[in-house]
Design a protein around this motif. Sequence first.
Motif: not given
Length: 285
Positions: A248-256
């Motif tokens: 849907e849109k460029p996303t910055f994913f930040a997870v463990g």
Amino acid sequence: MRKILILIFISGLSFTAFSQKNIYKITGNGISKPSYLFGTFHILCKEDFSMSRSFLDKISETEQLALELDMDDPQLMMKTYKGMVMQGDSTMKMLLSPEKYQFVAKTMKDSMQINLRSVEKVKPYMVYAMVMPKLLTCDVLSIENELVKVFSNQKKETVGLEEVADQLAVFDLIPYKDQANELAEGLEDLPLARKELRESVELYKLGNYEEILKLSSKKEGVMVKYESELLTNRNKNWIPKIIKMASEKPTFFAVGAGHLVGNEGLISLLKQKGYEVELIKQFAD
């Protein structure tokens, strides 16, 4: 306890450390603009934290931040407190022998300035998350909060991959008594716990997620049975959400960081779905 605390820190709880060494670009399968994925480790000293120019440039290319939890949720604190409480009438005093209870209470008060009575109803593994920052003789920070600030300043939204209740419900699957006994065991050798925590943080800062996972995989006790609940099952639940958000849109994913690596980590699972996940190495500036 030391192995479980490492597993908890790389699977996602409250305090978050920072490495800009390993950031991954997600493309392919009809994604019009790249999204980015990077791993966090849930404790770090403030002096070890910074955001490079190239890291901020990648943030500017995205339109939203996706964390494990929606840190913008005004009800987040209330939901977290509710999810930390043990079900039923369980208390720490009921779970530990009188001798162990007195030991834990004294150690937490003397070494960490935490009153055990104030967390009598808190799930013991959640108490780990309160104890561990005290093992580092420094002020700690949350990179999640720092990221939220950056995206907020850019007028961009923050979203979550799971609900607080779902994340903390994992710890209802692990017997409270086993959790409490592992807490007591871990407090018996604080110097070693501090040493192993520092080693894990240094591995993280080097971007060596695989070695951290190997360290945590030297399994002890009850966690042999529950690693899938902490990591694997959550990864599989997140994949459809990550794909939908990135489409849907460029996303910055930040997870463990522990969620990224391994045969059932996010990187592998995304590749199995036909997406390209490319390591970007220019973030050490």
